[in-house]
Design a protein around this motif. Structure first.
Motif, mmCIF file in Angstrom:
data_model
loop_
_atom_site.group_PDB
_atom_site.id
_atom_site.type_symbol
_atom_site.label_atom_id
_atom_site.label_comp_id
_atom_site.label_asym_id
_atom_site.label_seq_id
_atom_site.Cartn_x
_atom_site.Cartn_y
_atom_site.Cartn_z
ATOM 1 N N SER A 107 7.876 -3.950 -4.674
ATOM 2 C CA SER A 107 8.636 -2.808 -4.152
ATOM 3 C C SER A 107 9.065 -3.198 -2.768
ATOM 4 C CB SER A 107 7.720 -1.620 -4.163
ATOM 5 O OG SER A 107 7.867 -0.755 -3.121
ATOM 6 N N ASN A 135 12.470 8.262 -4.320
ATOM 7 C CA ASN A 135 13.455 7.929 -5.325
ATOM 8 C C ASN A 135 14.856 8.318 -4.898
ATOM 9 O OD1 ASN A 135 11.464 6.992 -6.994
ATOM 10 N ND2 ASN A 135 11.166 8.974 -7.971
ATOM 11 N N ARG A 194 18.513 3.504 -11.568
ATOM 12 C CA ARG A 194 17.409 2.727 -12.120
ATOM 13 C C ARG A 194 17.844 1.987 -13.369
ATOM 14 N NH1 ARG A 194 11.602 5.883 -11.435
ATOM 15 N NH2 ARG A 194 11.733 6.128 -9.160
ATOM 16 N N GLU A 199 16.217 -0.345 -16.674
ATOM 17 C CA GLU A 199 15.047 -0.771 -17.447
ATOM 18 C C GLU A 199 15.264 -2.196 -17.948
ATOM 19 O OE1 GLU A 199 12.803 1.793 -20.521
ATOM 20 O OE2 GLU A 199 14.107 0.470 -21.719
ATOM 21 N N MET A 214 9.910 -3.396 -17.369
ATOM 22 C CA MET A 214 9.907 -3.136 -15.933
ATOM 23 C C MET A 214 11.069 -2.205 -15.624
ATOM 24 S SD MET A 214 9.180 -6.951 -14.323
ATOM 25 C CE MET A 214 10.286 -7.789 -15.478
ATOM 26 N N ILE A 215 10.855 -1.267 -14.750
ATOM 27 C CA ILE A 215 11.928 -0.398 -14.282
ATOM 28 C C ILE A 215 12.182 -0.732 -12.821
ATOM 29 C CG2 ILE A 215 12.650 1.976 -13.789
ATOM 30 C CD1 ILE A 215 11.025 2.857 -16.204
ATOM 31 N N VAL A 247 9.650 -0.233 -9.753
ATOM 32 C CA VAL A 247 8.906 1.015 -9.585
ATOM 33 C C VAL A 247 7.900 1.227 -10.716
ATOM 34 C CG1 VAL A 247 10.672 2.160 -8.210
ATOM 35 C CG2 VAL A 247 10.775 2.334 -10.700
ATOM 36 N N GLU A 248 8.086 0.522 -11.830
ATOM 37 C CA GLU A 248 7.133 0.545 -12.936
ATOM 38 C C GLU A 248 7.107 -0.835 -13.578
ATOM 39 O OE1 GLU A 248 7.590 3.650 -15.857
ATOM 40 O OE2 GLU A 248 8.353 5.069 -14.352
ATOM 41 N N GLY A 249 5.898 -1.321 -13.899
ATOM 42 C CA GLY A 249 5.785 -2.564 -14.633
ATOM 43 C C GLY A 249 5.416 -3.784 -13.828
#
Length: 235
Positions: free
Chosen positions: A17, A27, A43, A45, A53-54, A203-205
């Motif tokens: 990040s 966000n 965003r 994906e 992963m996002i 932000v994810e993954g």
């Protein structure tokens, strides 16, 4: 692109990040006036055989943001590979030639035949999960323009305060207290700051990032087993 897109710091194939303008991984960002509407960060994906992963793209780097969204919407990245992976450093993809690459083929030379002007933003730095643009080295690219499609996602490692002091002395660019805190705990690649454009962050993954970084590679750092990706815009 006829020449191989490489990082100048790893010409011999030795190459979250990101820092936000706020401390809470927001966000959304404001445009400056309390009466003006907030601008949502888009965003994307990224789906791989190791999971999803996002990534969130920064509005502070509009040229890179818009180009990445354009390529995603065109399906440019679908079927491409993470063609260079270095554990403790980064995973790199975005070479269209990788879609049809044979096993062991050297990759890293492909792209959409244009570059993007650098967009260096001091508040956006190379901590773990940073989405950044790959480019050719300073010797042939003194303006440090980004590849039109190739990117990398930082894994990095934690650095000591002494190591950060050395980076500061060599570059002349001081780290903020926030950057020092993150680089000594979460980690990243601080030596790439002010040299490569950071235009988003995971932000994810992050666990998927770590899994990909750990795969077996050949002598050119290409994964032995192909790691394909597909992408889609999710907001």
């Amino acid at each position: 692109m006829k020449k191989q897109v490489i990082f100048s710091t790893i010409i011999l194939f030795v190459m979250i990040s990101c820092g936000l303008t706020t401390a809470n991984n927001q966000n959304e960002e404001t445009s400056g006036s309390k009466n003006e509407p907030v601008q949502q960060r888009p965003r994307v994906e990224i789906s791989t055989t190791y999971g999803k992963m996002i990534v969130e793209l920064y509005n502070e780097t509009p040229l890179h943001r818009d180009n990445f969204l354009k390529l995603v919407n065109e399906g440019f990245y679908d079927g491409t590979l993470f063609h260079r992976v270095i554990q403790g450093f980064m995973i790199q993809g975005g070479d269209p030639d990788s879609k049809t690459a044979t096993r062991g083929q050297t990759l890293g030379m492909g792209g959409p035949a244009y570059n993007i002007p650098a967009e260096f933003v001091p508040a956006l730095f190379h901590k773990k999960g940073a989405l950044s643009a790959a480019r050719m080295g300073d010797q042939v690219n003194p303006a440090r323009e980004s590849s039109g499609s190739q990117f990398y996602i930082v894994q990095g490692r934690p650095f000591s305060a002494e190591e950060l002091d050395n980076f500061e002395q060599r570059s002349g660019n001081p780290f903020t207290p926030e950057q020092r805190s993150i680089y000594t705990t979460i980690g990243g690649t601080p030596h790439l700051d002010h040299a490569y454009t950071v235009f988003g962050h995971v932000v994810e993954g992050l666990d998927v990032l770590d899994k990909i970084a750990a795969v077996s590679k050949d002598r050119r750092d290409r994964p032995i087993e192909d790691i394909k990706m597909t992408m889609k815009v999710i907001n």
